[in-house]
Design an enzyme around this catalytic site. Structure first.
Site, PDB file in Angstrom:
ATOM      1  N   TYR A 164       0.772  -1.202   0.193  1.00 26.71           N
ATOM      2  CA  TYR A 164       0.206   0.011  -0.095  1.00 26.71           C
ATOM      3  C   TYR A 164       0.997   1.337  -0.038  1.00 26.71           C
ATOM      4  O   TYR A 164       1.573   1.583   0.979  1.00 26.71           O
ATOM      5  CB  TYR A 164      -0.850   0.034   1.203  1.00 26.71           C
ATOM      6  CG  TYR A 164      -1.897  -0.965   1.104  1.00 26.71           C
ATOM      7  CD1 TYR A 164      -2.216  -1.896   0.217  1.00 26.71           C
ATOM      8  CD2 TYR A 164      -2.693  -1.454   2.193  1.00 26.71           C
ATOM      9  CE1 TYR A 164      -3.294  -2.924   0.178  1.00 26.71           C
ATOM     10  CE2 TYR A 164      -3.686  -2.242   2.525  1.00 26.71           C
ATOM     11  CZ  TYR A 164      -4.015  -2.946   1.258  1.00 26.71           C
ATOM     12  OH  TYR A 164      -5.091  -3.985   1.154  1.00 26.71           O
TER      13      TYR A 164
ATOM     14  N   LEU B 217     -18.256  -1.298   0.123  1.00 24.77           N
ATOM     15  CA  LEU B 217     -19.229  -0.263  -0.533  1.00 24.77           C
ATOM     16  C   LEU B 217     -19.094  -0.427  -2.226  1.00 24.77           C
ATOM     17  O   LEU B 217     -19.763   0.466  -2.772  1.00 24.77           O
ATOM     18  CB  LEU B 217     -19.098   1.098  -0.088  1.00 24.77           C
ATOM     19  CG  LEU B 217     -19.112   1.276   1.325  1.00 24.77           C
ATOM     20  CD1 LEU B 217     -18.838   2.577   1.940  1.00 24.77           C
ATOM     21  CD2 LEU B 217     -20.513   0.720   1.785  1.00 24.77           C
TER      22      LEU B 217
ATOM     23  N   VAL C  80     -21.179   3.239  -3.509  1.00 27.17           N
ATOM     24  CA  VAL C  80     -20.468   4.406  -3.339  1.00 27.17           C
ATOM     25  C   VAL C  80     -19.476   4.577  -4.656  1.00 27.17           C
ATOM     26  O   VAL C  80     -19.060   5.779  -4.734  1.00 27.17           O
ATOM     27  CB  VAL C  80     -19.848   4.714  -1.971  1.00 27.17           C
ATOM     28  CG1 VAL C  80     -19.027   5.707  -1.805  1.00 27.17           C
ATOM     29  CG2 VAL C  80     -20.774   4.358  -0.927  1.00 27.17           C
TER      30      VAL C  80
END
Length: 266
Positions: free
Chosen positions: A20, A175, A179
């Site tokens: 990440y 989501l 979203v």
């Protein structure tokens, strides 16, 4: 700001991975943790810090070798500014992994005090079973994509296995499809409209936002799905907790599934 908001709201699990931000995300968390430890000496013991490894980009491949996993964990510990990980997950299945060798690596990491518990991410039920067969302790987590778009875990055995073995399914991209577009989005405009209509109806009924309802939809599952709240907006991080308080019904769960599929359950 986001991490402090999460802590103030009662969150204690923070999910990382060596890739990440090419490690930068772990470094930023480590810097803040150092600040927090000056304010609250016992803060580390209050947290569950997870990291993952196994994906390489030089060239791109998966690698569960002992040297690579050990080095990745050591680097993560330095970046996170901690002495140990509460949980270490294998990020994506290495098709060439040897379960016995991975088990030995896990044993060495635990004996060294660098990792307390282990899990996997994106593993199929058979891959979980293979690795578990070589381990002396249970795998605690399987982190997989679960959202209104990707419901494969409902029928591919993943959530069944989680319930059977007491493994916690952690939902990444919870989501997706609402979203933001889910990975490999296949929803048509008609699909999205049906889902939005049902979400709007239910959100009004439960006095919440549609995205909060999606979290409640996941939480309703008896496998005890734990969604990852990936927001960096303090207000949304705090608001996500409302999903825990919704008394979401069995009937509405299936109504949303029907809206998602475009047909009723038989």
């Amino acid at each position: 700001m986001a991490i402090r908001a999460a802590l103030d709201a009662g969150y204690n699990h923070f999910d990382h991975a060596d890739i990440y931000g090419s490690g930068h995300c772990e470094s930023l968390f480590g810097e803040l943790l150092a600040e927090l430890q000056q304010e609250t000496l016992a803060i580390r013991e209050q947290l569950i810090i997870t990291s993952k490894a196994g994906i390489r980009f030089d060239p791109q491949r998966y690698d569960f070798s002992a040297d690579y996993l050990t080095t990745s964990i050591e680097n993560s510990l330095k970046r996170l500014n901690v002495d140990y990980l509460d949980m270490f997950l294998l990020h994506r299945p290495d098709y060439l992994f040897n379960a016995e060798q991975v088990a030995q690596t896990f044993q060495q990491l635990k004996a060294s005090g660098k990792v307390k518990h282990f899990g996997v991410s994106n593993f199929s039920p058979s891959q979980v079973s293979l690795l578990q067969s070589a381990l002396d302790e249970p795998l605690l987590v399987n982190q997989i994509e679960i959202n209104i778009h990707n419901i494969s875990s409902f029928s591919d055995g993943n959530l069944d296995q989680c319930q059977q073995l007491g493994i916690t399914p952690i939902a990444w991209c919870p989501l997706g499809g609402v979203v933001y577009p889910a990975w490999g989005n296949t929803f048509s405009t008609a699909d999205e409209q049906r889902i939005a209509t049902e979400l709007t109806r239910q959100a009004k009924q439960y006095n919440c936002q549609p995205w909060q309802l999606i979290l409640a939809w996941l939480l309703k599952h008896p496998a005890n799905i734990c969604p990852i709240i990936g927001s960096t907006t303090p207000e949304r991080i705090i608001a996500a907790k409302q999903a825990l308080a919704l008394e979401y019904s069995h009937t509405d769960w299936y109504r949303l599934l029907e809206a998602r599929n475009g047909y009723p359950q038989p």
